[in-house]
Scaffold this motif. Structure first.
Motif, PDB file in Angstrom:
ATOM      1  N   HIS A 186      42.916  50.239  33.291  1.00  0.00           N
ATOM      2  CA  HIS A 186      42.496  48.467  33.918  1.00  0.00           C
ATOM      3  C   HIS A 186      42.145  47.847  32.471  1.00  0.00           C
ATOM      4  N   PHE A 194      47.841  42.271  39.523  1.00  0.00           N
ATOM      5  CA  PHE A 194      47.156  42.511  40.810  1.00  0.00           C
ATOM      6  C   PHE A 194      48.146  43.472  41.624  1.00  0.00           C
ATOM      7  N   CYS A 216      46.571  33.545  36.897  1.00  0.00           N
ATOM      8  CA  CYS A 216      45.829  33.650  38.141  1.00  0.00           C
ATOM      9  C   CYS A 216      45.168  32.448  38.363  1.00  0.00           C
ATOM     10  N   THR A 271      50.820  44.124  33.539  1.00  0.00           N
ATOM     11  CA  THR A 271      49.481  43.927  34.312  1.00  0.00           C
ATOM     12  C   THR A 271      49.818  42.855  35.189  1.00  0.00           C
ATOM     13  N   VAL A 279      37.598  39.266  35.096  1.00  0.00           N
ATOM     14  CA  VAL A 279      38.888  39.627  36.021  1.00  0.00           C
ATOM     15  C   VAL A 279      38.881  41.252  35.279  1.00  0.00           C
ATOM     16  N   ILE A 288      41.901  44.056  35.830  1.00  0.00           N
ATOM     17  CA  ILE A 288      43.442  43.922  36.174  1.00  0.00           C
ATOM     18  C   ILE A 288      44.195  45.322  35.926  1.00  0.00           C
TER      19      ILE A 288
END
Length: 461
Positions: A203, A151, A166, A149, A136, A138
């Protein structure tokens, strides 16, 4: 001649019956033969729809209320499904997802490749189509002085801040993201501000070995300096014993690309390890490694079956990456040659061959369409060529080089049925015959589908 008007107007609310799905998973309904594409609608359903866009030949609608539901409609388990857009078809039963993907492949084989006669088998699915992703990345933002954090919301760069899990991610990855965010926030590490190109943490990437449970954390920052890195590393490694690697990646550019060029190891190893079947892989921060290892194994077993490699065969793996398919094939072959444009991937492929004690392989950096004609000039005559290109498919020059090399079989692994069909047509015109196509569901809950196609040379009398 006057232009014929569409039978619906923008912002009009209508009742629509749906009869089909697009390859993106949108419902298709028609008003007087005029198609409307509506996200989250399913065939057989009737619904109230608001018309949001009208073109000359088709329009788009928004689902307001389903008045007659399909038996294949299910309640999405994800709280942010309708905001996120990372998954597109959680509202659809898994059996319908698999059927939709098979139909998607059948349609392009007929319309693009003009190969109506070629069997497209039922999509190979998962027993449990959730929590399958081993990686992942994010984005990080701020709200009320705290790090958040999540998406990005569909068609935006707005972070969904009420997303705490998720449902297609390995739950280890979920916990790691939450842990990094909590610790970094307490230490006062600032999030990257995309608008003003300020701040630090852009990220958080987490990779987990499906079989080994080893975890790598990659912290991607705008700045060369990562504040409080010693405290951050100590707390992460004290709290999470499965963490084997913490990496710092610097991306100082104004860009949507996640990773920058500079990567350093903050703690632990440069690699984590995972296994698929009997092959062990070293995975670095930038390695391309399939995100769904159980399905990858099914995909590669099918590719191996279609390749029909024996101990006298020479094999070429174009787009070999870190050697994932190559090493499976090399166990059966006399010799395997791999080519890949990314130097780090070739370096990883050589390491992976060494880890597994596989010595009958040669890996070369370069474009497949450049390297393969050179190999041909050097007298290399492969029995089997396998390709696994990116979504855009193969360059025509590579397809021509494959035809000129004249292998007995070509196995084409594809993540995009449309470019697969286009390329199969070119190979067919070059004297190869498509025998069969097998879709594999590598990305449940999304509209993407992977395929393996088997081709053999038509021998003239």
């Amino acid at each position: 001649m006057s232009k014929q008007a569409a039978p619906v107007k923008k912002n009009e609310t209508i009742t629509l019956t749906f009869e089909d799905l697009t390859h993106e998973g949108n419902g298709v309904g028609k008003i007087d033969g005029y198609p409307l594409f509506v996200p989250y609608a399913l065939p057989g359903e009737e619904a109230k729809v608001k018309v949001v866009k009208v073109n000359k030949k088709y329009g788009f609608g928004k689902l307001i209320n389903v008045t007659k539901a399909s038996p294949d409609r299910v309640e999405p388990p994800c709280d942010v499904f309708y905001k996120c857009g990372g998954c597109q078809i959680q509202h659809m039963s898994y059996s319908m997802q698999l059927e939709m993907k098979q139909n998607q492949v059948k349609n392009v084989m007929r319309k693009v490749a003009h190969l109506d006669h070629v069997p497209v088998y039922e999509t190979i699915g998962m027993e449990d189509p959730w929590r399958y992703r081993n990686k992942v990345s994010i984005p990080v933002g701020e709200k009320g002085g705290e790090l958040i954090t999540g998406f990005y919301q569909m068609r935006s760069h707005h972070i969904i801040d009420d997303m705490d899990t998720c449902v297609v991610q390995d739950d280890v990855n979920d916990r790691m993201i939450e842990g990094v965010r909590r610790i970094a926030s307490r230490l006062g590490i600032r999030a990257y501000d995309e608008k003003n190109h300020r701040g630090v943490l852009r990220h958080i990437m987490v990779r987990t070995g499906r079989e080994t449970k080893e975890t790598m954390i990659v912290l991607i920052t705008r700045t060369e300096k990562l504040p409080h890195k010693e405290e951050l590393v100590k707390e992460l490694t004290d709290t999470y014993p499965n963490v084997k690697s913490i990496i710092h990646n610097v991306n100082s550019r104004r860009t949507n690309v996640i990773l920058g060029d500079k990567t350093t190891v903050l703690w632990g190893e440069k690699y984590i390890y995972d296994t698929i079947g009997n092959i062990r892989f070293a995975i670095s921060a930038k390695s391309f490694y399939q995100v769904n290892p159980p399905q990858t194994r099914k995909l590669y077993e099918k590719a191996l079956e279609y390749a029909q490699v024996d101990e006298d065969d020479t094999v070429i793996d174009a787009y070999c990456g870190i050697g994932t398919i190559s090493l499976f094939l090399a166990q059966k072959a006399k010799k395997l040659y791999g080519v890949e444009i990314v130097p780090e991937a070739i370096n990883d492929a050589k390491i992976n061959a060494k880890i597994n004690g596989i010595t009958n392989v040669e890996f070369e950096v370069g474009k497949a369409e450049t390297v393969m004609p050179k190999w041909k000039e050097d007298g290399l005559r492969p029995d089997v060529i396998i390709v696994d290109p990116p979504r855009k498919g193969c360059e025509e020059s590579l397809l021509n080089a494959m035809v000129e090399m004249g292998p007995k079989r070509i196995v084409y692994v594809s993540c995009n049925p449309s470019t697969l069909a286009r390329d199969l047509r070119i190979l067919e015109d070059g004297g190869y015959e498509t025998k069969k196509v097998q879709p594999v569901d590598m990305f449940p809950q999304s509209m993407h589908v992977e395929c393996v196609a088997m081709m053999s040379r038509e021998l003239s009398n």
